[in-house]
Design a protein around this motif. Structure first.
Motif, PDB file in Angstrom:
ATOM      1  N   LYS A 192     104.646 -46.790 -48.735  1.00  0.00           N
ATOM      2  CA  LYS A 192     103.731 -45.550 -48.526  1.00  0.00           C
ATOM      3  C   LYS A 192     104.291 -44.399 -48.775  1.00  0.00           C
ATOM      4  CE  LYS A 192     101.791 -44.340 -44.430  1.00  0.00           C
ATOM      5  NZ  LYS A 192     101.143 -44.393 -43.371  1.00  0.00           N
ATOM      6  N   LEU A 193     103.710 -43.234 -49.522  1.00  0.00           N
ATOM      7  CA  LEU A 193     104.248 -41.966 -49.721  1.00  0.00           C
ATOM      8  C   LEU A 193     103.826 -41.132 -48.580  1.00  0.00           C
ATOM      9  CD1 LEU A 193     103.506 -42.150 -53.645  1.00  0.00           C
ATOM     10  CD2 LEU A 193     105.525 -42.452 -52.645  1.00  0.00           C
ATOM     11  N   ASP A 194     104.923 -40.337 -47.999  1.00  0.00           N
ATOM     12  CA  ASP A 194     104.405 -39.062 -47.267  1.00  0.00           C
ATOM     13  C   ASP A 194     103.570 -38.235 -47.856  1.00  0.00           C
ATOM     14  OD1 ASP A 194     105.665 -40.492 -45.110  1.00  0.00           O
ATOM     15  OD2 ASP A 194     107.422 -39.483 -45.721  1.00  0.00           O
ATOM     16  N   THR A 195     103.972 -37.827 -49.166  1.00  0.00           N
ATOM     17  CA  THR A 195     103.410 -36.877 -50.194  1.00  0.00           C
ATOM     18  C   THR A 195     103.465 -36.941 -51.658  1.00  0.00           C
ATOM     19  OG1 THR A 195     105.568 -35.485 -50.301  1.00  0.00           O
ATOM     20  CG2 THR A 195     103.760 -34.613 -48.524  1.00  0.00           C
ATOM     21  N   ILE A 196     102.443 -36.636 -52.189  1.00  0.00           N
ATOM     22  CA  ILE A 196     102.608 -36.846 -53.568  1.00  0.00           C
ATOM     23  C   ILE A 196     102.060 -35.646 -54.370  1.00  0.00           C
ATOM     24  CG2 ILE A 196     100.590 -38.351 -53.836  1.00  0.00           C
ATOM     25  CD1 ILE A 196     101.472 -39.913 -56.105  1.00  0.00           C
ATOM     26  N   SER A 197     102.749 -35.089 -55.242  1.00  0.00           N
ATOM     27  CA  SER A 197     102.032 -34.053 -56.047  1.00  0.00           C
ATOM     28  C   SER A 197     100.822 -34.477 -56.700  1.00  0.00           C
ATOM     29  CB  SER A 197     102.866 -33.805 -57.209  1.00  0.00           C
ATOM     30  OG  SER A 197     102.853 -34.429 -58.236  1.00  0.00           O
ATOM     31  N   HIS A 198      99.632 -33.253 -56.767  1.00  0.00           N
ATOM     32  CA  HIS A 198      98.524 -33.485 -57.628  1.00  0.00           C
ATOM     33  C   HIS A 198      98.579 -34.212 -59.071  1.00  0.00           C
ATOM     34  CE1 HIS A 198      96.621 -30.169 -54.837  1.00  0.00           C
ATOM     35  NE2 HIS A 198      95.718 -31.257 -54.681  1.00  0.00           N
ATOM     36  N   VAL A 225      93.030 -27.598 -53.561  1.00  0.00           N
ATOM     37  CA  VAL A 225      92.800 -28.277 -52.390  1.00  0.00           C
ATOM     38  C   VAL A 225      93.689 -29.498 -51.943  1.00  0.00           C
ATOM     39  CG1 VAL A 225      90.802 -29.723 -51.216  1.00  0.00           C
ATOM     40  CG2 VAL A 225      90.242 -27.823 -52.879  1.00  0.00           C
ATOM     41  N   ASP A 226      94.223 -29.383 -50.852  1.00  0.00           N
ATOM     42  CA  ASP A 226      95.076 -30.532 -50.193  1.00  0.00           C
ATOM     43  C   ASP A 226      94.322 -31.556 -49.993  1.00  0.00           C
ATOM     44  OD1 ASP A 226      97.370 -28.743 -51.055  1.00  0.00           O
ATOM     45  OD2 ASP A 226      97.777 -28.601 -48.839  1.00  0.00           O
ATOM     46  N   ILE A 227      94.539 -32.737 -50.282  1.00  0.00           N
ATOM     47  CA  ILE A 227      93.934 -34.072 -50.025  1.00  0.00           C
ATOM     48  C   ILE A 227      94.670 -34.997 -49.218  1.00  0.00           C
ATOM     49  CG2 ILE A 227      92.612 -36.016 -50.871  1.00  0.00           C
ATOM     50  CD1 ILE A 227      92.332 -34.263 -53.624  1.00  0.00           C
ATOM     51  N   MET A 228      94.091 -35.188 -48.062  1.00  0.00           N
ATOM     52  CA  MET A 228      94.962 -36.162 -47.174  1.00  0.00           C
ATOM     53  C   MET A 228      94.141 -37.645 -47.350  1.00  0.00           C
ATOM     54  SD  MET A 228      97.381 -35.659 -44.880  1.00  0.00           S
ATOM     55  CE  MET A 228      98.264 -36.948 -43.735  1.00  0.00           C
ATOM     56  N   VAL A 229      94.920 -38.614 -47.509  1.00  0.00           N
ATOM     57  CA  VAL A 229      94.277 -39.818 -47.620  1.00  0.00           C
ATOM     58  C   VAL A 229      94.804 -40.726 -46.252  1.00  0.00           C
ATOM     59  CG1 VAL A 229      94.305 -42.153 -48.767  1.00  0.00           C
ATOM     60  CG2 VAL A 229      94.631 -39.864 -50.385  1.00  0.00           C
ATOM     61  N   PRO A 237      99.348 -42.009 -39.796  1.00  0.00           N
ATOM     62  CA  PRO A 237      99.689 -40.821 -40.635  1.00  0.00           C
ATOM     63  C   PRO A 237      99.324 -41.178 -42.290  1.00  0.00           C
ATOM     64  CG  PRO A 237     101.498 -41.347 -39.548  1.00  0.00           C
ATOM     65  CD  PRO A 237     100.844 -42.259 -39.155  1.00  0.00           C
ATOM     66  N   GLY A 238      98.820 -40.420 -43.000  1.00  0.00           N
ATOM     67  CA  GLY A 238      98.480 -40.865 -44.208  1.00  0.00           C
ATOM     68  C   GLY A 238      99.284 -39.930 -45.265  1.00  0.00           C
ATOM     69  N   THR A 239      98.781 -39.989 -46.447  1.00  0.00           N
ATOM     70  CA  THR A 239      99.551 -39.465 -47.707  1.00  0.00           C
ATOM     71  C   THR A 239      98.921 -37.883 -47.972  1.00  0.00           C
ATOM     72  OG1 THR A 239     100.094 -41.678 -48.543  1.00  0.00           O
ATOM     73  CG2 THR A 239     100.389 -39.743 -49.923  1.00  0.00           C
ATOM     74  N   LEU A 240      99.796 -36.958 -47.876  1.00  0.00           N
ATOM     75  CA  LEU A 240      99.338 -35.605 -48.333  1.00  0.00           C
ATOM     76  C   LEU A 240      99.394 -35.649 -49.913  1.00  0.00           C
ATOM     77  CD1 LEU A 240      97.991 -33.007 -47.492  1.00  0.00           C
ATOM     78  CD2 LEU A 240     100.398 -32.103 -47.530  1.00  0.00           C
ATOM     79  N   VAL A 241      98.162 -35.304 -50.599  1.00  0.00           N
ATOM     80  CA  VAL A 241      98.429 -34.894 -52.090  1.00  0.00           C
ATOM     81  C   VAL A 241      98.204 -33.443 -52.144  1.00  0.00           C
ATOM     82  CG1 VAL A 241      97.241 -35.538 -54.253  1.00  0.00           C
ATOM     83  CG2 VAL A 241      96.925 -36.769 -52.499  1.00  0.00           C
TER      84      VAL A 241
END
Ligand code: ADP
Ligand code: ASP
Ligand code: MG
Length: 412
Positions: A192-198, A225-229, A237-241
């Motif tokens: 699982k990724l904590d963050t990933i770029s748009h 727009v930041d997207i939280m999956v 906790p999810g992944t922030l795009v």
């Protein structure tokens, strides 16, 4: 207090029990003092069921009637979510795409959003209501007809609303707890990724990672727009795009591996090798609203003929072949071949911009596993190969293992 958009996908609203669970998640957010807009998909399986009914009548159905039909999946779901909130004592209202003024172009079945009037959303929020909006659907102002935003389009509804009302965050709740380095259903040890770029997420989504619809990521990128999956089934906790800088991003060469089975290849044999021929064919396909992806033109033979191969979504194959038959006459096309038994596997990563040899490693990994490459395309941050469909899962696993698992263990 902030304004939050929360989107729940098909599995998350797949039964009344799940809908009751969604209501609880929404209520928790409201209890924290936030204003909440909820976007929902149809109950899981419903969109496929409706399309199946239409196909029983004819495979060559009207796209206007398709939109009119499939939009009902979401229309039926919003009152169920809203009623769940009402019985729990929360003030809520359900609104369709038409009621929120979700204006789109007229490209039935894959319409693009032009504008969201949004006055009814704002009004309801100012009255303290939780607003439950139908995802996936819009309408065209000129024709007054209902449109839909393409499969997975509720994600796009959510991000578009978040951009339009300037929400503080857009949360996408689904049946996995974030974005992984590969589809966790195919690769068991995906990470699982904590963050990933748009930018990377846009490539992954466009190349088949259906966790987010690619247009939603495109909108997120363009409107910041930041997207939280997040998971609707587990509180994790999810992944922030996001487009915010992350110092680690460039150090990772490959962030994800993905595949897309919704691909078909068309080959036009005997095309005249002269200026203006390709233009005619591909403009014609664009006018028929068909997205052409990879294109390969062979070297011409001595009699001035060549072959052109390209890929289109499987769902557009009938339409694309019909268009080629019409357009091909002028271009001297002798035969049109098609192959549906293909898929596209891709590796994606911003770090590729500054690393060489990534494509060569990908080709080696595939060849070591006896997987033949039929077509290749690259961009700054991705490499994609068309392969035989039956090797899709194997290809994803071996590529994930070479580029991500072994890399973590310091072996590459
Ligand atoms: P929803 O119905 O909530 O919109 P989708 O089925 O459209 O959910 O998307 C979630 C699915 O996306 C997951 O169940 C997972 O199998 C798939 N998926 C594909 N690639 C990825 C990835 N890289 N990370 C997470 N999930 C992925
Ligand atoms: N219900 C639509 C679909 O199945 C839209 C969505 O789920 O986002 O594609
Ligand atoms: Mg989806």
């Amino acid at each position: 207090m902030s304004l939050v958009v929360m989107k729940f996908g098909g599995t998350s609203v797949g039964s009344i029990e799940r809908i009751r669970n969604v209501a609880k998640i929404v209520e928790k957010k409201k209890d924290k003092g936030h204003d909440v807009i909820v976007a929902v998909s149809a109950m899981s399986g419903e969109t496929d069921r409706l399309i199946g009914l239409l196909k029983e009548i004819t495979p060559d159905y009207s796209l206007r009637e398709y939109d009119q039909l499939v939009s009902t999946g979401e229309t039926a779901c919003i009152p169920l979510v809203t009623q769940s909130l009402l019985v729990d004592g929360y003030d809520a209202i359900s609104l369709t795409g038409l009621q929120i003024g979700m204006e789109t172009d007229i490209a039935h079945s894959k319409a693009r959003i032009l504008n969201i009037r949004g006055d009814r959303i704002k009004q309801a929020i100012s009255e303290g209501k939780i607003v439950v909006v139908a995802g996936f659907q819009g309408y065209n102002v000129e024709t007054g007809d209902i449109t839909t935003l393409g499969r997975g389009g509720s994600d796009t509804t959510a991000v578009a609303i978040a951009a339009a009302v300037k929400a503080d965050v857009c949360e996408i709740y689904t049946d996995v707890d974030g974005v992984y380095t590969a589809d966790p259903r195919i690769v068991k040890n995906a990470k699982k990724l904590d963050t990933i770029s748009h930018e990377e997420m846009l490539e992954l989504a466009s190349l088949g990672a259906k966790v987010l619809q690619s247009r939603s990521v495109e909108l997120g990128m363009n409107y910041n727009v930041d997207i939280m999956v997040l998971s609707s089934l587990e509180d994790k906790p999810g992944t922030l795009v996001t487009s915010k800088e992350d110092k680690n991003m460039e150090r990772i060469v490959v962030s994800g591996v993905t595949s897309d089975k919704n691909q078909a290849k068309i080959t036009l044999l005997g095309v005249k090798d002269e200026p203006g021929v390709a233009v005619k064919i591909f403009i014609g396909l664009a006018e028929a609203n068909i997205n052409v992806d990879m294109i390969i033109q062979n070297v011409a033979t001595e009699d001035g003929k060549t072959d052109i191969s390209f890929t289109v979504p499987k769902t557009d194959l009938i339409k694309a072949k019909a268009a080629c038959e019409k357009l091909g006459k002028d271009a001297g096309v002798q035969e049109i071949l098609s192959d549906e038994n293909i898929s596209k596997v891709s590796i994606v990563g911003i770090g590729m911009k500054s690393h060489s040899g990534v494509a060569a490693t990908m080709f080696k990994v595939l060849s070591d596993n006896q997987i033949n490459i039929k077509m290749i395309s690259t961009s700054e941050i991705k490499v994609s190969c068309i392969i035989e469909e039956k090797f899709t899962e194997l290809a994803v696993r071996v590529l994930h293992s070479a580029f991500i698992t072994e890399k973590q263990n310091g072996q590459l």
